[in-house]
Scaffold this motif. Structure first.
Motif, short mmCIF file in Angstrom:
data_model
loop_
_atom_site.label_atom_id
_atom_site.label_comp_id
_atom_site.label_asym_id
_atom_site.label_seq_id
_atom_site.Cartn_x
_atom_site.Cartn_y
_atom_site.Cartn_z
N TYR A 1 -1.13 -11.49 10.89
CA TYR A 1 -2.21 -10.63 10.39
C TYR A 1 -2.15 -9.23 10.99
O TYR A 1 -2.17 -8.22 10.27
N LEU A 2 -2.08 -9.16 12.31
CA LEU A 2 -2.07 -7.85 12.97
C LEU A 2 -0.76 -7.11 12.74
O LEU A 2 -0.74 -5.87 12.72
N GLY A 3 0.33 -7.88 12.57
CA GLY A 3 1.61 -7.24 12.26
C GLY A 3 1.54 -6.48 10.94
O GLY A 3 2.03 -5.35 10.83
N LEU A 4 0.90 -7.08 9.94
CA LEU A 4 0.74 -6.42 8.65
C LEU A 4 -0.24 -5.26 8.75
O LEU A 4 -0.02 -4.19 8.16
N ALA A 5 -1.33 -5.46 9.50
CA ALA A 5 -2.30 -4.38 9.67
C ALA A 5 -1.66 -3.17 10.33
O ALA A 5 -1.92 -2.02 9.95
N PHE A 6 -0.80 -3.40 11.33
CA PHE A 6 -0.11 -2.30 12.00
C PHE A 6 0.84 -1.59 11.03
O PHE A 6 0.95 -0.36 11.05
N PHE B 1 -4.27 -10.00 -1.83
CA PHE B 1 -4.01 -8.60 -2.17
C PHE B 1 -2.96 -8.00 -1.22
O PHE B 1 -2.11 -7.21 -1.64
N VAL B 2 -3.04 -8.39 0.03
CA VAL B 2 -2.05 -7.94 1.01
C VAL B 2 -0.67 -8.42 0.61
O VAL B 2 0.31 -7.67 0.64
N LEU B 3 -0.58 -9.69 0.21
CA LEU B 3 0.70 -10.27 -0.17
C LEU B 3 1.26 -9.63 -1.43
O LEU B 3 2.47 -9.40 -1.54
N MET B 4 0.39 -9.32 -2.37
CA MET B 4 0.85 -8.78 -3.65
C MET B 4 1.29 -7.33 -3.56
O MET B 4 2.23 -6.90 -4.25
N LEU B 5 0.64 -6.54 -2.69
CA LEU B 5 0.84 -5.10 -2.69
C LEU B 5 1.80 -4.61 -1.60
O LEU B 5 2.16 -3.43 -1.58
N PHE B 6 2.18 -5.49 -0.70
CA PHE B 6 3.03 -5.10 0.42
C PHE B 6 4.32 -4.42 -0.04
O PHE B 6 4.70 -3.35 0.47
N ASP B 7 5.01 -5.00 -1.01
CA ASP B 7 6.31 -4.47 -1.42
C ASP B 7 6.22 -3.09 -2.05
O ASP B 7 7.17 -2.29 -1.95
N PHE B 8 5.10 -2.77 -2.69
CA PHE B 8 4.96 -1.45 -3.31
C PHE B 8 4.95 -0.36 -2.25
O PHE B 8 5.49 0.74 -2.45
N ILE B 9 4.32 -0.66 -1.11
CA ILE B 9 4.29 0.31 -0.02
C ILE B 9 5.67 0.45 0.61
O ILE B 9 6.13 1.55 0.93
N VAL B 10 6.38 -0.68 0.76
CA VAL B 10 7.75 -0.65 1.29
C VAL B 10 8.66 0.16 0.37
O VAL B 10 9.43 1.01 0.82
N VAL C 1 0.65 2.40 10.13
CA VAL C 1 1.78 3.33 10.23
C VAL C 1 1.96 4.10 8.93
O VAL C 1 2.32 5.28 8.93
N ASN C 2 1.69 3.40 7.80
CA ASN C 2 1.86 4.01 6.48
C ASN C 2 0.53 4.43 5.86
O ASN C 2 0.40 4.48 4.63
N ARG C 3 -0.44 4.77 6.70
CA ARG C 3 -1.80 5.04 6.25
C ARG C 3 -1.93 6.25 5.32
O ARG C 3 -2.95 6.40 4.63
N LYS C 4 -0.93 7.13 5.29
CA LYS C 4 -0.99 8.27 4.36
C LYS C 4 -0.90 7.81 2.91
O LYS C 4 -1.33 8.52 2.00
N LEU D 1 -2.88 3.29 -0.89
CA LEU D 1 -2.90 1.84 -1.04
C LEU D 1 -2.81 1.16 0.32
O LEU D 1 -3.53 0.19 0.61
N ALA D 2 -1.93 1.65 1.18
CA ALA D 2 -1.80 1.10 2.54
C ALA D 2 -3.09 1.29 3.31
O ALA D 2 -3.53 0.40 4.05
N LEU D 3 -3.73 2.45 3.15
CA LEU D 3 -5.00 2.72 3.83
C LEU D 3 -6.06 1.73 3.38
O LEU D 3 -6.83 1.20 4.19
#
Length: 435
Positions: free
Chosen positions: A367-372, A411-420, A376-379, A382-384
């Motif tokens: 959980y915290l690994g994903l939050a971190f 939602f975290v699982l679905m949207l993670f790759d878009f940010i990557v 890092v990508n808060r700009k 979607l990540a924010l």
């Protein structure tokens, strides 16, 4: 696109309890499937199994996969301890641990493209707005509309219901910061969602919504002078709402803090005292702390329980009846006794009961690994939004079990790759990914 959106809309329909429109009793099959999330998990397992055979790159070696592997490795160890050391049957283990495998939803969900996800999120946003209107009608009329509305109490101005829309908290941040409906309509929708989050008169939730929105605004603006310039507008909304909320819940907050400071729950010895204590609306936070402490202190008396949890047994199992006798908890409607295991009032009691140190640490790493990563990508807006959602869930974990519900990470699982993908594009091209 419509066919795929409809398919995944069904997954969200089940994951979020039939959007709380369908009574939960209708999901009872008599075949071991008694909750909407059971049907969602069937979707996930079928899609995961199909994907493993249909795509050679179905499971990528990325950050998400490593975090999921850490978590599931801990779950498998806990399952092994429960079966071969505690002696709990496979039936109970499967019944209580199946939803932990919802993290596998990441793999089929990452196959959905950006256009399809944007369209799906708009549909879900409209559903949440409809739910919010229905929830507001509940709050002001006292008439239950959405499912799961059994527990309520009448307030001076607002009826307190605890069945707020389950997708509400993610969409608060998504609507305000991503603005999928355009700036004007997104602000209107965001205000509706924020007001809806206040209607349960839930103290910690109200505080965390305000704090996370403020934190998000600071991160989004990135300029202290601009933030100060907009503060008067924030106060115009917060001060009137704060006055109403304090009138409704202020006395309970003071009472709870006094009871925690005085340690009133520590002196309660019999179940009659505990039951009257639990039913006292002036002691809700104190009750949660006592609930956690009773189970934590019990777990610490046995190293296996401390590290691997009290067990993956069901509430009505012989193992529960023979080994547990907690006196702090809600009353079981079926037996009239105290509910021994999971609680919807505090996530950390559930972590003690089901995970122990091993599972809790693994889940927090996930959980915290994903939050971190999102920080890092808060700009990226979607990540924010995902970061703020995760912080809100973490911040309310002392008064809600949402953090323990693995399916709430969908939602975290679905949207993670878009940010990557966007980050990789920008690194390779030195420019923002076109929307």
């Amino acid at each position: 696109m419509w066919a795929k959106n409809l398919f995944f809309a069904h997954l969200f329909f089940f994951a979020f309890y039939g959007f709380q429109i369908i009574p939960e009793e209708l999901f009872e099959t008599g075949l071991g499937f008694s909750k909407p999330t059971d049907f969602a998990l069937v979707y996930v397992v079928v899609l995961f199994g199909y994907g493993c055979f249909a795509y050679h790159d179905f499971i990528p070696l990325n950050k998400m996969t490593y975090l999921i592997a850490i978590y599931l490795m801990a779950i498998l160890i806990i399952i092994g301890v429960n079966k071969f050391v505690y002696g709990i049957g496979w039936g109970d283990i499967l019944k209580t641990s199946r939803n932990y495998f919802f993290v596998l939803a990441y793999y089929p969900l990452r196959r959905v493209n950006k256009e399809e996800v944007d369209h799906l999120l708009k549909i879900l946003l409209y559903i949440v707005l409809l739910q919010s209107v229905l929830f507001a009608i509940q709050a002001f009329t006292g008439k239950a509309i959405l499912s799961g509305a059994e527990d309520k109490s009448g307030g001076d101005l607002i009826h307190r219901f605890y069945n707020s829309p389950r997708m509400l908290y993610f969409f608060i941040f998504y609507t305000i910061f991503v603005q999928p409906l355009g700036k004007k309509y997104s602000i209107i929708a965001g205000v509706i969602l924020v007001i809806t989050s206040f209607l349960p008169l839930h103290r910690s939730l109200t505080i965390m919504v305000i704090l996370t929105l403020s934190f998000g605004y600071v991160l989004n603006v990135g300029n202290l002078k601009r933030f100060i310039r907009y503060l008067p507008y924030v106060f115009l909304i917060v001060v009137p709402l704060g006055a109403v909320l304090f009138a409704q819940i202020g006395s309970r907050t003071v009472a709870d803090l006094q009871m925690v400071q005085e340690g009133d729950f520590a002196s309660m010895e019999d179940s009659d005292e505990i039951e009257s204590f639990e039913m006292d609306s002036e002691s809700t936070f104190t009750f949660r702390i006592a609930h956690f402490m009773e189970r934590y202190l019990y777990a610490r008396s046995n190293k296996l329980n401390e590290f691997f949890g009290l067990g993956l047994m069901s509430e009505e199992s012989p193992y529960t009846n023979n080994n547990l006798n907690f006196v702090i908890g809600l009353v079981d409607d079926k037996t009239g006794g105290v509910v021994q295991l999971e609680s919807g009032d505090i996530a950390w009691s559930n972590f003690v009961v089901r995970y122990g140190y091993v599972g809790t640490l693994a889940y927090l790493i996930f959980y915290l690994g994903l939050a971190f990563f999102f920080f890092v990508n808060r700009k990226d807006k979607l990540a924010l939004s995902l970061l703020l959602y995760m912080l809100l869930v973490l911040g309310t974990s002392l008064t809600s079990d949402t953090l323990f519900q693995v399916s709430r990470n969908v939602f975290v699982l679905m949207l993670f790759d878009f940010i990557v993908d966007k980050k990789r594009y920008e690194e390779n091209n030195g420019t923002d990914l076109p929307v």
